[in-house]
Design an enzyme around this catalytic site. Structure first.
Site, PDB file in Angstrom:
ATOM      1  N   LYS A   1      -9.088   6.439 -11.898  1.00 30.31           N
ATOM      2  CA  LYS A   1      -9.607   5.065 -11.869  1.00 30.31           C
ATOM      3  C   LYS A   1     -11.010   5.061 -11.259  1.00 30.31           C
ATOM      4  O   LYS A   1     -11.897   4.344 -11.725  1.00 30.31           O
ATOM      5  CB  LYS A   1      -8.663   4.156 -11.063  1.00 30.31           C
ATOM      6  CG  LYS A   1      -7.321   3.935 -11.750  1.00 30.31           C
ATOM      7  CD  LYS A   1      -6.309   3.302 -10.798  1.00 30.31           C
ATOM      8  CE  LYS A   1      -4.933   3.213 -11.416  1.00 30.31           C
ATOM      9  NZ  LYS A   1      -3.900   2.769 -10.450  1.00 30.31           N
TER      10      LYS A   1
ATOM     11  N   GLN B   1      -2.484   1.467  -4.104  1.00 33.43           N
ATOM     12  CA  GLN B   1      -1.774   2.320  -5.064  1.00 33.43           C
ATOM     13  C   GLN B   1      -0.288   2.386  -4.700  1.00 33.43           C
ATOM     14  O   GLN B   1       0.072   2.712  -3.567  1.00 33.43           O
ATOM     15  CB  GLN B   1      -2.401   3.730  -5.063  1.00 33.43           C
ATOM     16  CG  GLN B   1      -1.809   4.673  -6.102  1.00 33.43           C
ATOM     17  CD  GLN B   1      -2.051   4.223  -7.543  1.00 33.43           C
ATOM     18  OE1 GLN B   1      -3.138   3.798  -7.897  1.00 33.43           O
ATOM     19  NE2 GLN B   1      -1.022   4.308  -8.373  1.00 33.43           N
TER      20      GLN B   1
ATOM     21  N   ASP C   1      -4.827  -5.781  -9.642  1.00 30.87           N
ATOM     22  CA  ASP C   1      -3.630  -5.225 -10.292  1.00 30.87           C
ATOM     23  C   ASP C   1      -2.752  -6.343 -10.871  1.00 30.87           C
ATOM     24  O   ASP C   1      -1.859  -6.083 -11.671  1.00 30.87           O
ATOM     25  CB  ASP C   1      -2.807  -4.442  -9.257  1.00 30.87           C
ATOM     26  CG  ASP C   1      -2.737  -2.958  -9.576  1.00 30.87           C
ATOM     27  OD1 ASP C   1      -3.096  -2.570 -10.703  1.00 30.87           O
ATOM     28  OD2 ASP C   1      -2.301  -2.192  -8.693  1.00 30.87           O
TER      29      ASP C   1
END
Ligand code: NAP
Length: 293
Positions: free
Chosen positions: A53, A97, A120
């Site tokens: 990412k 994460q 997200d």
């Protein structure tokens, strides 16, 4: 093989190219989109995902940094870090994460994020907005990528019967909600299947569009697919393969060799949904910077 391949690498690249122009526009206004990854512990897969990412961000001239915390970080410390990132105007997007180490409550951690920085799309405010059809929400990256693959392949879900296998909060449910929305890319009639569904094949065979996010290698076989259907395989599973140099290979939740003989369109694994997830993260980050500008 009769199915047309939906090429996630090519579609993801096209989206990143479009974003490059948006980043340049923001730059001209003195705004550099900023994305901060928070990585807790040393899960090797998580480290790889964050690196990938970060690389995509670099390529787009999105500023990114990674804050790595030890696996035994107390929850209060992580929450305090999120408070600081929430207040930092140079940080437009925050990505914690997942999965987190077991002693940390992922729900509490996600709740602590400013929904305006939750690129997200997992914060309850964004989940709620998605269900309500509010377009200001950040759409979770993998589900948004699934929709984008359909739309950019000329497949309109309107009036189609879409069957989603899987009901996780990360993939299955948001995919179903997006397909159901009264908006372009939506308007499907949606069936959601899970482990308590009776006779899974009966449902999957009725799908015009079949989205599979079960996390079970090759659980959907060719005989479970209606001829000509669109098959989107979200699954990524590592299975042992003595013939490969690494000793393993990646397969989806769909048995590709069989499904590609029956389906009209199909995504490969790898190279289907995977690259879209990162492209959508970049899109959400640019959206966050635009909204903050
Ligand atoms: P998950 O949290 O394990 O959820 C799996 C879902 O599938 C559950 O709802 C489960 O039902 C259902 N399910 C499992 N086996 C089934 C079966 N035999 N029949 C019907 N339903 C079944 O997984 P996830 O996080 O949604 O991820 C799904 C897959 O997508 C995984 O392979 C994951 O690696 C992959 N993934 C890929 C990306 C990407 O970027 N390409 C991103 C995220 C996830 P119950 O609710 O009843 O347990």
């Amino acid at each position: 093989m009769s199915a047309k391949i939906i090429d996630g690498n090519a579609i993801g690249k096209a989206i990143r190219e479009e974003l490059r122009a948006e980043v340049a526009l923001l730059e001209a206004k003195g705004v550099v989109p900023g994305l901060t990854f928070v990585l807790v512990g040393e899960n090797p897969a998580s480290q790889v995902y964050v690196r990938m990412k970060g690389k995509a961000a670099d390529e787009l001239k999105v500023r990114s940094d990674t804050i790595s915390l030890s696996a035994d970080t107390p929850e209060a410390e992580l929450l305090a870090l999120l408070d600081r990132l929430n207040a930092d105007v140079t940080v437009h997007g925050i990505l914690v994460q997942l999965p987190l180490p077991k002693h940390l409550n992922a729900g509490r951690v996600i709740n602590r994020m400013d929904p305006a920085k939750d690129v997200d799309g997992f914060h309850p405010v964004n989940v709620g907005k998605l269900v309500m059809g509010d377009r200001s929400a950040y759409r979770p990256c993998t589900p948004a990528g699934v929709l984008e693959l359909l739309v950019r392949s000329g497949i309109d879900p309107r009036g189609q019967h879409a069957v989603v296998v899987g009901r996780s909060m990360i993939v299955g449910r948001p995919v179903a909600n997006l397909l159901l929305q009264d908006a372009p890319g939506g308007n499907a009639t949606v069936t959601v299947c899970h482990t308590k569904t009776k006779d899974l094949a009966r449902h999957t065979r009725e799908a015009d569009i079949l989205v599979v996010a079960a996390g079970r290698p090759e659980v959907i076989t060719g005989d479970m697919i209606r001829p000509g259907a669109v098959v989107i395989d979200v699954g990524v599973n590592r299975i042992t393969d003595p013939a490969s140099q690494s000793g393993y290979r990646l397969v989806g939740d769909v048995k590709f060799s069989e499904a590609s003989e029956v389906a009209g369109f199909i995504t490969p694994v790898p190279g289907g949904v995977g690259p879209m997830t990162i492209a959508m993260l970049m899109r959400n980050t640019v959206q966050a910077a635009r909204q903050a500008a």
